[in-house]
Write an enzyme that holds these catalytic residues in place. Sequence first.
Site, short mmCIF file in Angstrom:
data_model
loop_
_atom_site.label_atom_id
_atom_site.label_comp_id
_atom_site.label_asym_id
_atom_site.label_seq_id
_atom_site.Cartn_x
_atom_site.Cartn_y
_atom_site.Cartn_z
N GLY A 145 -4.54 -4.05 5.49
CA GLY A 145 -3.39 -4.16 6.58
C GLY A 145 -3.46 -2.93 7.82
CG ASP A 167 -10.28 -1.23 5.10
OD1 ASP A 167 -10.85 -1.36 5.48
OD2 ASP A 167 -9.58 -0.52 4.27
CB SER A 206 -0.42 -0.04 1.24
OG SER A 206 -1.54 0.94 1.09
CE LYS A 264 -3.82 3.89 2.33
NZ LYS A 264 -5.08 3.05 2.58
CD GLU A 321 -8.40 -1.08 0.41
OE1 GLU A 321 -8.38 -1.07 -0.65
OE2 GLU A 321 -9.18 -1.40 1.46
CG ASP A 338 -7.94 2.38 0.69
OD1 ASP A 338 -8.80 2.32 0.74
OD2 ASP A 338 -7.01 1.62 1.62
CE LYS A 345 -7.56 -2.76 6.55
NZ LYS A 345 -7.55 -1.04 6.84
CE LYS A 359 -5.12 0.00 0.22
NZ LYS A 359 -5.34 -0.71 1.32
#
Length: 384
Positions: free
Chosen positions: A305, A253, A150, A178, A228, A203, A277, A176
């Site tokens: 995570g 998420d 990430s 952000k 996400e 995400d 998660k 991934k």
Amino acid sequence: MSTTTQDVEPLRLLGLEAIRVALPLVRPFRTSFGTQHARDALLLRLLARTADGREVEGWAECVSDDDPFYSSEYVVGSQDVIRRYLAPAVAALPGLRPELVAPATARVTGHRMAKAAVETVVLDAFLRAYRMPLARHLGAVRDQVDCGVSVGITDTVPELLDVVGGYLAEGYRRIKLKIEPGWDVEPVRAVRERFGDIVLQVDANTAYTRSDAAHLARLDPFDLLLVEQPLPEDDLPGHAALARVMRTPVCLDESIVSARAAADAIAMGACSIVNIKPGRVGGYLEAVRIHDVCAAAGVPVWCGGMLETGIGRAANLALAAMPGFTLPGDTSASRRYYTLDVTTPFDLDDGRLAVPTSPGIGVDPLPEALAELTTSREWVIEPR
Ligand code: OSB
Ligand code: MG
């Protein structure tokens, strides 16, 4: 899978310790909800006795952040609710079994990350007592898992390309990014153009609103694996509407707080992929139920995570070895986060991490590292 331990004797609780550890991040982690420079993590250490008189220890990590920005939970609050409510409820049980923790603490609303830590520390002690690795207990089908990474928001696109290039050179199998308003189409385009056919996803951590649907659909040409949590946690109808106008699959998420939430989200078309998660959903037992709900619906899952230390990471790797975890997770190598971890570091091998094979979560803190990183210790249940 065998998530019941009903066929073996319960443990007797001897003590529960809350240990706070401070770990500086190797690089700041910026998301739409803020920039993290370190983790102030809460570890739990359980002391218990088996029916045949052996003393066993259990370890778990509470994944709440310092601040209530990703979730309403935060580490000081988690420790407080464990001290005042969760630990006493568990201590009142006639015997300790992992399955009894959720019912015993159900009267407390929310606080899933704290509940997860308490359930996991019981689960770990229990599995250690009966010499059962967590992965085998959960029904793992692989001994190593594909890893993604990430990547936080950076100040500039060239800086982002450097960071992504470094992770790809290390072997990560999926990237991934952000994103947030003002940092979405351009960085995604730049990464796609520079690195070609990599597995890429984004995400947003709830940073957009329903009125951003047309803008988010501009990500479609970049063939992302998923987007996400673009919208707020409680906006399942908004995600369903967005999924109808975007070609990129929507993954949730923050919204997925339970197996029921997962079933509802899938039924209303709010997601076609789920990030699991264990901390966010109240523990590994609920995480397995989400896995099962998703598997029954044909929805792929992956393990998210929370910048875990080796204690939380070990347990996540066991979960990620279950059959429905068909996409690479945010289960990155220890060195992506910390120069010094509390356990032996997890190292990437050909873009994968090995699933621990020792009983329970399969790892212990290294005494010297733990001593160096510890900022406080508190017996929330005094040892007897
Ligand atoms: O949204 O997945 C998230 C980290 C902290 C809080 C929320 C998230 C994340 C990450 C990093 O994306 C996951 C990791 O590498 O542990
Ligand atoms: Mg996320």
